[in-house]
Write a protein that holds these residues in place. Structure first.
Motif, PDB file in Angstrom:
ATOM      1  N   TYR A 221      -1.611  -5.661 -12.485  1.00  9.60           N
ATOM      2  CA  TYR A 221      -0.267  -5.150 -12.194  1.00  9.60           C
ATOM      3  C   TYR A 221      -0.314  -3.625 -12.094  1.00  9.60           C
ATOM      4  O   TYR A 221      -1.016  -2.971 -12.861  1.00  9.60           O
ATOM      5  CB  TYR A 221       0.711  -5.543 -13.309  1.00  9.60           C
ATOM      6  CG  TYR A 221       0.610  -6.995 -13.731  1.00  9.60           C
ATOM      7  CD1 TYR A 221       0.765  -8.024 -12.800  1.00  9.60           C
ATOM      8  CD2 TYR A 221       0.351  -7.334 -15.062  1.00  9.60           C
ATOM      9  CE1 TYR A 221       0.652  -9.353 -13.180  1.00  9.60           C
ATOM     10  CE2 TYR A 221       0.245  -8.666 -15.448  1.00  9.60           C
ATOM     11  CZ  TYR A 221       0.383  -9.665 -14.516  1.00  9.60           C
ATOM     12  OH  TYR A 221       0.268 -10.972 -14.889  1.00  9.60           O
ATOM     13  N   GLN A 222       0.442  -3.106 -11.161  1.00 10.82           N
ATOM     14  CA  GLN A 222       0.566  -1.648 -11.030  1.00 10.82           C
ATOM     15  C   GLN A 222       1.826  -1.116 -11.694  1.00 10.82           C
ATOM     16  O   GLN A 222       1.927   0.068 -11.982  1.00 10.82           O
ATOM     17  CB  GLN A 222       0.554  -1.249  -9.545  1.00 10.82           C
ATOM     18  CG  GLN A 222      -0.699  -1.696  -8.803  1.00 10.82           C
ATOM     19  CD  GLN A 222      -1.965  -1.221  -9.479  1.00 10.82           C
ATOM     20  OE1 GLN A 222      -2.117  -0.030  -9.741  1.00 10.82           O
ATOM     21  NE2 GLN A 222      -2.875  -2.138  -9.796  1.00 10.82           N
TER      22      GLN A 222
ATOM     23  N   ASP B 204       5.783  -5.638 -11.575  1.00 12.98           N
ATOM     24  CA  ASP B 204       4.767  -6.590 -11.102  1.00 12.98           C
ATOM     25  C   ASP B 204       4.537  -7.692 -12.143  1.00 12.98           C
ATOM     26  O   ASP B 204       4.365  -8.873 -11.792  1.00 12.98           O
ATOM     27  CB  ASP B 204       3.426  -5.878 -10.870  1.00 12.98           C
ATOM     28  CG  ASP B 204       3.422  -4.987  -9.641  1.00 12.98           C
ATOM     29  OD1 ASP B 204       4.366  -5.100  -8.818  1.00 12.98           O
ATOM     30  OD2 ASP B 204       2.475  -4.186  -9.503  1.00 12.98           O
ATOM     31  N   ALA B 205       4.531  -7.301 -13.423  1.00 14.70           N
ATOM     32  CA  ALA B 205       4.307  -8.284 -14.482  1.00 14.70           C
ATOM     33  C   ALA B 205       5.513  -9.224 -14.609  1.00 14.70           C
ATOM     34  O   ALA B 205       5.348 -10.427 -14.864  1.00 14.70           O
ATOM     35  CB  ALA B 205       4.046  -7.573 -15.807  1.00 14.70           C
TER      36      ALA B 205
ATOM     37  N   TYR C 275      -2.894  -0.305 -20.099  1.00 12.08           N
ATOM     38  CA  TYR C 275      -2.823  -1.764 -19.949  1.00 12.08           C
ATOM     39  C   TYR C 275      -3.625  -2.400 -21.072  1.00 12.08           C
ATOM     40  O   TYR C 275      -4.839  -2.226 -21.152  1.00 12.08           O
ATOM     41  CB  TYR C 275      -3.415  -2.157 -18.587  1.00 12.08           C
ATOM     42  CG  TYR C 275      -3.368  -3.632 -18.281  1.00 12.08           C
ATOM     43  CD1 TYR C 275      -2.302  -4.167 -17.564  1.00 12.08           C
ATOM     44  CD2 TYR C 275      -4.388  -4.494 -18.696  1.00 12.08           C
ATOM     45  CE1 TYR C 275      -2.249  -5.515 -17.263  1.00 12.08           C
ATOM     46  CE2 TYR C 275      -4.336  -5.851 -18.403  1.00 12.08           C
ATOM     47  CZ  TYR C 275      -3.264  -6.352 -17.687  1.00 12.08           C
ATOM     48  OH  TYR C 275      -3.217  -7.698 -17.400  1.00 12.08           O
TER      49      TYR C 275
ATOM     50  N   ASP D  99       5.334 -11.899 -12.212  1.00 11.47           N
ATOM     51  CA  ASP D  99       4.318 -12.887 -12.573  1.00 11.47           C
ATOM     52  C   ASP D  99       4.713 -13.707 -13.798  1.00 11.47           C
ATOM     53  O   ASP D  99       3.894 -14.452 -14.335  1.00 11.47           O
ATOM     54  CB  ASP D  99       2.992 -12.161 -12.824  1.00 11.47           C
ATOM     55  CG  ASP D  99       1.815 -13.111 -12.808  1.00 11.47           C
ATOM     56  OD1 ASP D  99       1.847 -14.098 -12.020  1.00 11.47           O
ATOM     57  OD2 ASP D  99       0.871 -12.908 -13.593  1.00 11.47           O
TER      58      ASP D  99
END
Lengths: 98, 292
Positions: A52-53, A57-58, A30, A61
């Motif tokens: 974020y995992q 997830d990103a 990351y 967002d």
């Protein structure tokens, strides 16, 4: 988007290294890149919790993928190279100078 | 003392006691195996690419070394162990020699290159890299030895390593878009810690946010010849255990098969597994049977 004298719309970048080329696989690396002067992405001794995992997830967002990882397998499928599969994401946002 | 001693001599000293007379092992005498690595430690090194030692150094030695380094006004490069000769007490400690014999063979060599890494106060991080060009091979041929004469806190700019990356064919430039990596390990260690790392392990440093210098002295060691037999504290029956599909995985066989310190994907994990077993068999001295 509007800008103030001390801000402008800029490209925020996010390098995410995922376990597989799937956006649903877990992130192994990351690296955020903020478009402000003197910003440096650092290796840290205390790794903060990542927001974020997964790449997905990103996306949820509001990040957008600007480069997907190459998916061609190497000819010699016994060798290892870099860690994970690199996704590069961006957000265009108003950013303050500083 | 020879400042760049042939390791064959020093290692042999470790291995022939007790029972040695005039340097020769007497019939019935047993090797001192107490400082050699175990099968589990060897498997751990093959998987993770590093091993930490905390040798019981003489009282005050760490302080004397750190004091000399604090007072140095220049970096003597390869001559650091001449300027700070106490460093030889670390290199020649039985625990350090035992680990080196285990990983590199009884006649390993202490190479001439060494370096004092003094991370100055309030200086930034150092990106991921490998020293020199990467040497990706299943053999363990070269090791770095990282000695820390003071306690290292997270704020002091510790070395940070990424376990398991030693088998990756990844030039340093290809690491430029990474910062933090899942499973990375900062060398936040006690004074006197000696870290042995695979030469090709990805490493960098965090920033030093303190007002003190962070000292690390790097040594380089190399294998002279392939093993004909194990040089660690090896149990020939160690692999005679069930494969623990989904079960307990804290024995050497299953650590080698299932260890995944940074959580890589399945394809990479399978490749790692193949390379680890080639490495293990090479260390056993059984390399001839490995060509596939």
């Amino acid at each position: 988007m509007s800008s103030t004298p001390n801000s402008s719309v800029r490209q925020r970048l996010l390098y995410l290294h995922a376990r597989t080329p799937s956006v649903f696989s877990e992130i192994l690396g990351y690296t955020p890149v903020e478009p402000v002067r003197d910003y440096r992405a650092e290796i840290t001794a205390d790794v903060p919790d990542w927001p974020y995992q997964t790449v997905h997830d990103a996306l949820v967002d509001g990040w957008q993928i600007v480069q997907f990882p190459h998916q061609q397998a190497p000819i010699d499928d016994r060798d290892l190279d870099v860690v994970g599969y690199e996704f590069i994401l961006q957000k265009l946002e108003e950013v303050q100078d500083g | 003392m020879d400042r760049n001693p042939p390791a064959a001599e020093t290692a042999a000293e470790t291995l022939v006691e007790p029972g040695a007379v005039n340097g020769e092992v007497q019939p019935g005498a047993s090797r001192d195996m107490s400082h050699l690595l175990t099968d589990l430690e060897m498997a751990g090194f093959i998987v993770n690419g590093y091993h930490l030692l905390e040798p019981d150094l003489p009282e005050g030695l760490n302080e004397r070394i750190a004091g000399r380094l604090d007072g140095l006004g220049y970096n003597p490069g390869d001559a650091i162990a001449e300027v700070v000769p106490e460093l030889w007490q670390v290199i020649e400690h039985p625990a350090v020699k035992g680990a080196l014999v285990s990983l590199l063979g009884e006649d390993f060599e202490v190479m001439g290159h060494r370096h004092w890494h003094c991370k100055q106060p309030h200086t930034g991080h150092m990106s991921w890299h490998q020293d020199s060009t990467n040497n990706r091979d299943y053999r363990i041929d070269r090791l770095l030895g990282l000695f820390y004469p003071t306690d290292i806190t997270p704020e002091m700019g510790p070395t940070v390593i990424v376990p398991g990356t030693q088998f990756r064919n990844a030039p340093t430039d290809r690491m430029a878009t990474y910062s933090n990596i899942h499973g990375q390990v900062p060398m936040v260690v006690k004074a006197g810690t000696f870290a042995l790392t695979h030469y090709d392990l990805w490493h960098g440093t965090a920033a030093n946010r303190t007002a003190v210098k962070r000292h690390m002295i790097k040594f380089l060691f190399r294998r002279v010849r392939d093993n004909k037999a194990p040089t660690w504290n090896h149990d020939p029956d160690v692999m005679d255990v069930p494969t623990a599909w989904g079960g307990k995985r804290d024995d050497p066989k299953n650590v080698l098969s299932f260890g995944n310190p940074i959580g890589v994907g399945q394809s990479d994990h399978y490749k790692e597994r193949q390379i680890r077993w080639k490495c293990w068999n090479n260390l056993l001295g059984a390399d001839d049977a490995l060509d596939d």
